[in-house]
Design a protein around this motif. Structure first.
Motif, PDB file in Angstrom:
ATOM      1  N   LEU A 134       0.882  -1.160   0.000  1.00  0.00           N
ATOM      2  CA  LEU A 134       0.000   0.000   0.000  1.00  0.00           C
ATOM      3  C   LEU A 134       0.921   1.212   0.000  1.00  0.00           C
ATOM      4  O   LEU A 134       1.644   1.448   0.962  1.00  0.00           O
ATOM      5  CB  LEU A 134      -0.887  -0.052   1.246  1.00  0.00           C
ATOM      6  CG  LEU A 134      -1.979   0.992   1.406  1.00  0.00           C
ATOM      7  CD1 LEU A 134      -2.900   1.040   0.208  1.00  0.00           C
ATOM      8  CD2 LEU A 134      -2.795   0.693   2.670  1.00  0.00           C
ATOM      9  N   LYS A 194      -2.631   5.825   4.292  1.00  0.00           N
ATOM     10  CA  LYS A 194      -2.166   4.436   4.399  1.00  0.00           C
ATOM     11  C   LYS A 194      -2.213   3.923   5.847  1.00  0.00           C
ATOM     12  O   LYS A 194      -2.752   2.848   6.121  1.00  0.00           O
ATOM     13  CB  LYS A 194      -0.728   4.313   3.862  1.00  0.00           C
ATOM     14  CG  LYS A 194      -0.531   4.907   2.491  1.00  0.00           C
ATOM     15  CD  LYS A 194       0.916   4.849   2.038  1.00  0.00           C
ATOM     16  CE  LYS A 194       1.915   5.573   2.925  1.00  0.00           C
ATOM     17  NZ  LYS A 194       1.800   7.049   2.956  1.00  0.00           N
ATOM     18  N   SER A 195      -1.644   4.711   6.763  1.00  0.00           N
ATOM     19  CA  SER A 195      -1.624   4.280   8.163  1.00  0.00           C
ATOM     20  C   SER A 195      -3.033   4.153   8.717  1.00  0.00           C
ATOM     21  O   SER A 195      -3.310   3.267   9.532  1.00  0.00           O
ATOM     22  CB  SER A 195      -0.849   5.275   9.034  1.00  0.00           C
ATOM     23  OG  SER A 195       0.471   5.355   8.609  1.00  0.00           O
ATOM     24  N   ASP A 229       3.947  -1.211   8.955  1.00  0.00           N
ATOM     25  CA  ASP A 229       3.801   0.208   8.635  1.00  0.00           C
ATOM     26  C   ASP A 229       5.172   0.852   8.489  1.00  0.00           C
ATOM     27  O   ASP A 229       5.864   1.080   9.474  1.00  0.00           O
ATOM     28  CB  ASP A 229       2.976   0.927   9.720  1.00  0.00           C
ATOM     29  CG  ASP A 229       2.423   2.254   9.213  1.00  0.00           C
ATOM     30  OD1 ASP A 229       2.780   2.668   8.093  1.00  0.00           O
ATOM     31  OD2 ASP A 229       1.624   2.878   9.943  1.00  0.00           O
ATOM     32  N   VAL A 240       2.915  -1.349   4.106  1.00  0.00           N
ATOM     33  CA  VAL A 240       2.724   0.078   3.850  1.00  0.00           C
ATOM     34  C   VAL A 240       4.090   0.720   3.714  1.00  0.00           C
ATOM     35  O   VAL A 240       4.938   0.539   4.586  1.00  0.00           O
ATOM     36  CB  VAL A 240       1.925   0.738   5.001  1.00  0.00           C
ATOM     37  CG1 VAL A 240       2.027   2.258   4.920  1.00  0.00           C
ATOM     38  CG2 VAL A 240       0.476   0.304   4.950  1.00  0.00           C
ATOM     39  N   MET A 258      -2.374   5.081  -2.934  1.00  0.00           N
ATOM     40  CA  MET A 258      -3.381   5.998  -2.381  1.00  0.00           C
ATOM     41  C   MET A 258      -2.956   7.446  -2.540  1.00  0.00           C
ATOM     42  O   MET A 258      -1.779   7.774  -2.459  1.00  0.00           O
ATOM     43  CB  MET A 258      -3.592   5.719  -0.883  1.00  0.00           C
ATOM     44  CG  MET A 258      -4.370   4.467  -0.588  1.00  0.00           C
ATOM     45  SD  MET A 258      -4.675   4.273   1.189  1.00  0.00           S
ATOM     46  CE  MET A 258      -5.978   5.511   1.437  1.00  0.00           C
TER      47      MET A 258
END
Ligand code: ATP
Length: 246
Positions: A38, A46-47, A169, A201, A218
């Motif tokens: 992502l 994203k987070s 992440d 991510v 995104m």
């Protein structure tokens, strides 16, 4: 019957403070055994997607406004964070969040949930196999480790609860290129050797696209592009805006 995906997010909308729409109509799928990335710039959302998936939005006054999240075909929307971990989804948060004054081994044990001593010992040995660098540091206080070693401990701690889906992440944040390569190698090894499904991510699009099966990009809370790593690496916009190539 079709096998349900490991993780399926459909039309997700997340709002902070009842007003800020951080994620709008996001749908994505991670099939079992895949590495899915992502991507997107700072603040793209994203987070927030990861936090929704891990059930930790309340801590930041965020909530799922619309949409569904399913883990292996079962909805997790109503489940709390501990429940989601029990269902097999574990997140390694941005910034590692280790206990700086505890040792490597103590940090790993902090990630373990209600398991037998034998299972814990085995889980710990798996972490040391994946990150041999940590073996000599097992009694070192986490605050004294390098950034890369801290990231390894953070991933290791998540693995202690034997996730089926691991969400990472920004694991490469602030790390030197060689260390990033080492972390990404371990991510691939985790999938290859243990079949762990991975949602990655990243802002480091070039590395992420090189190891993922599929990726979503995104912008402003929405998914604007998706495709296989290969497709996106050939996409002209991706090359210009995310890979810095022309
Ligand atoms: P980063 O890489 O910086 O973490 P990101 O793509 O993960 O970026 P998010 O952190 O999900 O983006 O943020 C998405 C949007 O939601 C941003 O506009 C951000 O300012 C906003 N946001 C994030 N957390 C909160 C919060 N706790 N309260 C209000 N707004 C928030």
């Amino acid at each position: 019957a079709a096998v349900p995906p490991a993780l399926a997010i459909r039309s997700l909308q997340v709002v902070y403070g009842g007003a800020i729409e951080a994620v709008r109509d996001v749908s994505l799928e991670v099939r079992a055994g895949q590495i899915v990335a992502l991507l997107g710039s700072n603040g793209a959302g994203k987070s927030t997607v990861l936090k929704a998936v891990s059930g930790v939005l309340d801590a930041e006054d965020g909530e799922i406004d619309k949409g569904t999240i399913e883990l292996f075909g079962r909805p997790i929307k109503q489940a709390g964070a501990p429940d989601i971990v029990r269902q097999g989804m574990v997140q390694v948060p941005e910034g590692r969040r280790l206990f700086a004054t505890l040792t490597v081994e103590e940090n790993l044990m902090a990630g373990a949930h209600t398991r037998s001593t034998a299972e814990l010992a085995e889980a710990r040995e798996r972490v040391f196999r994946l990150f041999p660098r940590l073996v000599d540091k097992r009694s070192t206080v986490a605050g004294y480790l390098s950034g890369g070693e801290q990231q390894m401990v953070a991933i290791g701690r998540a693995l202690m609860s034997r996730p089926r889906v691991l969400a990472l992440d920004e694991p490469s944040l602030g790390l030197a290129p060689l260390v990033v390569a080492e972390i990404f190698d371990s991510v691939q090894k985790l999938r290859a050797d243990e079949g762990v499904t991975i949602l990655l991510v990243e802002q480091n699009a070039s590395r992420a696209l090189a190891i993922c099966d599929y990726a979503y990009i995104m912008e402003n809370g929405r998914v604007v592009l998706d495709g296989t790593g290969e497709q996106l690496r050939r996409n002209a916009d991706v090359r210009e805006f995310y890979l810095g190539l022309s």
